[in-house]
Design a protein around this motif. Sequence first.
Motif, PDB file in Angstrom:
ATOM      1  N   ALA A   1       0.788  -1.198  -0.174  1.00 23.65           N
ATOM      2  CA  ALA A   1      -0.100   0.026   0.056  1.00 23.65           C
ATOM      3  C   ALA A   1       0.900   1.256  -0.002  1.00 23.65           C
ATOM      4  CB  ALA A   1      -0.875  -0.140   1.253  1.00 23.65           C
ATOM      5  N   LEU A   2       1.919   1.247   0.832  1.00 21.03           N
ATOM      6  CA  LEU A   2       2.610   2.470   0.754  1.00 21.03           C
ATOM      7  C   LEU A   2       3.307   2.574  -0.497  1.00 21.03           C
ATOM      8  CD1 LEU A   2       3.975   4.701   2.302  1.00 21.03           C
ATOM      9  CD2 LEU A   2       5.827   3.267   3.142  1.00 21.03           C
TER      10      LEU A   2
ATOM     11  N   SER B   1      -3.179  -4.430  -2.867  1.00 20.35           N
ATOM     12  CA  SER B   1      -2.803  -3.285  -2.244  1.00 20.35           C
ATOM     13  C   SER B   1      -2.328  -2.268  -2.818  1.00 20.35           C
ATOM     14  CB  SER B   1      -2.268  -3.425  -0.914  1.00 20.35           C
ATOM     15  OG  SER B   1      -1.007  -4.035  -1.095  1.00 20.35           O
ATOM     16  N   TYR B   2      -1.432  -2.632  -3.820  1.00 18.91           N
ATOM     17  CA  TYR B   2      -0.800  -1.594  -4.582  1.00 18.91           C
ATOM     18  C   TYR B   2      -1.651  -0.804  -5.609  1.00 18.91           C
ATOM     19  CZ  TYR B   2       2.860   0.669  -7.752  1.00 18.91           C
ATOM     20  OH  TYR B   2       3.449   1.510  -8.708  1.00 18.91           O
ATOM     21  N   LEU B   3      -2.371  -1.854  -6.196  1.00 23.68           N
ATOM     22  CA  LEU B   3      -3.293  -1.232  -7.190  1.00 23.68           C
ATOM     23  C   LEU B   3      -4.322  -0.445  -6.651  1.00 23.68           C
ATOM     24  CD1 LEU B   3      -3.427  -4.578  -9.356  1.00 23.68           C
ATOM     25  CD2 LEU B   3      -2.245  -2.515  -9.934  1.00 23.68           C
ATOM     26  N   ARG B   4      -4.796  -0.871  -5.706  1.00 22.30           N
ATOM     27  CA  ARG B   4      -5.837   0.024  -4.951  1.00 22.30           C
ATOM     28  C   ARG B   4      -5.349   1.455  -4.569  1.00 22.30           C
ATOM     29  NH1 ARG B   4      -6.064  -2.776  -0.295  1.00 22.30           N
ATOM     30  NH2 ARG B   4      -4.691  -0.998   0.716  1.00 22.30           N
ATOM     31  N   GLU B   5      -4.108   1.517  -4.124  1.00 22.75           N
ATOM     32  CA  GLU B   5      -3.518   2.805  -3.478  1.00 22.75           C
ATOM     33  C   GLU B   5      -3.042   3.769  -4.696  1.00 22.75           C
ATOM     34  OE1 GLU B   5      -4.010   3.965  -0.677  1.00 22.75           O
ATOM     35  OE2 GLU B   5      -4.982   2.151   0.064  1.00 22.75           O
TER      36      GLU B   5
ATOM     37  N   PHE C   1       1.125   6.665  -6.722  1.00 24.25           N
ATOM     38  CA  PHE C   1       0.215   7.225  -6.898  1.00 24.25           C
ATOM     39  C   PHE C   1       0.589   9.133  -7.230  1.00 24.25           C
ATOM     40  CE2 PHE C   1      -3.232  10.446  -4.774  1.00 24.25           C
ATOM     41  CZ  PHE C   1      -4.003  10.521  -5.817  1.00 24.25           C
ATOM     42  N   ALA C   2       1.200   9.377  -6.059  1.00 24.43           N
ATOM     43  CA  ALA C   2       1.946  10.800  -6.100  1.00 24.43           C
ATOM     44  C   ALA C   2       2.749  10.991  -7.372  1.00 24.43           C
ATOM     45  CB  ALA C   2       2.736  11.014  -4.714  1.00 24.43           C
ATOM     46  N   ARG C   3       3.631   9.929  -7.869  1.00 24.06           N
ATOM     47  CA  ARG C   3       4.425  10.003  -8.873  1.00 24.06           C
ATOM     48  C   ARG C   3       3.556  10.242 -10.075  1.00 24.06           C
ATOM     49  NH1 ARG C   3       7.477   6.559  -6.181  1.00 24.06           N
ATOM     50  NH2 ARG C   3       6.741   4.799  -7.192  1.00 24.06           N
ATOM     51  N   MET C   4       2.450   9.492 -10.164  1.00 26.29           N
ATOM     52  CA  MET C   4       1.707   9.704 -11.254  1.00 26.29           C
ATOM     53  C   MET C   4       0.940  11.021 -11.611  1.00 26.29           C
ATOM     54  SD  MET C   4      -0.602   6.001 -11.598  1.00 26.29           S
ATOM     55  CE  MET C   4      -0.008   4.909 -10.293  1.00 26.29           C
TER      56      MET C   4
END
Length: 186
Positions: free
Chosen positions: A13-14, A50-54, A20-23
Amino acid sequence: MLRSDQEPVLAGALNGKLAFARMIQSIDGNPETASPLFLDFRDVQVATASYLRESVFSLKSYLRLIDSKLYAVAANLNESVYDEFQMVADAKNDAIISCHLSDGGQISDVVLVGKLDPKQQITFDLVNRLRKADANTLKERFGETEKTTAWNNRLAGLAARGLIREFSKGRAKYYRPVVEVGNDGR
């Protein structure tokens, strides 16, 4: 087009929040017309739910929240990554468009990852089949028992979820598929 983190394994998730921030930082403004934003997973072997969700699902929601003309599309998913997308979509009661995108920009194998309620699914399928639709057209052609308002609500709901693109022409709104096979998606 945004490339994934260029790592074969995307987990946690982290790390998803950081992605997400980089995108968001890598998005260069808002286009003039509604357009797909391809998120390329070509080199990714594994991506956790968890990665895809966040990352991806958060980006999809964020783009709709800020009324962006960009629509997130997951491209080049292998079977394992597709399964994780499906898991997130099911858990969130959400959906995302997926496709194969060639190096030359050709789009194929467009699918909806996730489930819609039956009426939304019918509306989604009609927009994709017709390639351009509005509530009045759908009512006239397919809705003997449906009111224009019902079609309009379903169209607006699908657009709010980032599953169809919304366009305005004066006060009128019409809708197109997020990705159209056979062209660059615009």
